[in-house]
Write a protein that holds these residues in place. Sequence first.
Motif, short mmCIF file in Angstrom:
data_model
loop_
_atom_site.label_atom_id
_atom_site.label_comp_id
_atom_site.label_asym_id
_atom_site.label_seq_id
_atom_site.Cartn_x
_atom_site.Cartn_y
_atom_site.Cartn_z
N GLU A 150 -6.07 6.81 -5.15
CA GLU A 150 -4.94 5.96 -4.74
C GLU A 150 -5.10 4.51 -5.20
O GLU A 150 -4.16 3.74 -5.11
N ARG A 176 0.83 -1.20 0.00
CA ARG A 176 0.00 0.00 0.00
C ARG A 176 0.87 1.25 0.00
O ARG A 176 0.59 2.21 -0.71
N THR A 217 -11.36 1.06 3.39
CA THR A 217 -11.94 2.33 3.87
C THR A 217 -11.12 3.50 3.34
O THR A 217 -11.67 4.50 2.89
N ARG A 218 -9.80 3.37 3.39
CA ARG A 218 -8.92 4.42 2.87
C ARG A 218 -9.13 4.61 1.38
O ARG A 218 -9.18 5.74 0.89
N HIS A 277 -10.25 7.83 -0.65
CA HIS A 277 -9.30 8.39 -1.62
C HIS A 277 -9.22 7.47 -2.84
O HIS A 277 -8.24 6.74 -3.02
N ASP A 319 -9.37 -1.47 6.86
CA ASP A 319 -8.74 -0.15 6.85
C ASP A 319 -8.27 0.23 5.45
O ASP A 319 -8.40 1.39 5.04
N THR A 353 -1.92 -1.03 -4.61
CA THR A 353 -3.09 -1.42 -3.82
C THR A 353 -3.67 -2.77 -4.26
O THR A 353 -4.19 -3.50 -3.42
#
Length: 181
Positions: free
Chosen positions: A126, A82, A118-119, A123, A115, A87
Amino acid sequence: AKLWLAAADLEVRAKDLGAARRLLGEALGRCRRHAKAKLYRGYASLERRLGEVDRCRRVYGAWVEAAPARAAAWTALADLERAVGETSRARAVLELAVARPDLDRPEAAWKSYVDLETRLEAHPEEDDAADAGAGENAVAALYERLLERTRHVKVWLAYAAYEAAAPGEAAPRRANARRVY
């Protein structure tokens, strides 16, 4: 582990990277099954500071091979992927981790996966996956999968909190949060 890392640090300060790598490689080789997480993390940190992402992957890969039941090894590898913007690789690593029935701390792998999603939901720029944005409810799907495996109250509460705080129209999200809770 501390002694090996200190000796390798001494070699790095003497500008002998080859000796530092040989030293840490020997340390991992000698205590392959019993090596501490600190040794793997220290070696990977050294390689990361030097900008050698592929070597970091190899170190974390060796950790996963040596201790496949350790959630910390899997999550460290996913965190590296990450951090370097891979990703899809991080997802694949975490998928493999949560699929393992013998994981020592499965909640850590699941939390890392939730997490990450969710990130990426917050965003989307990304996300390097070809279908970025297609998994609109990836976090909710992860919570649903987790609830199939466990009915722990903390999972239900975290899912309800996510649904209540998730972006989107307030009324449907609030109703879904109530349904979950």
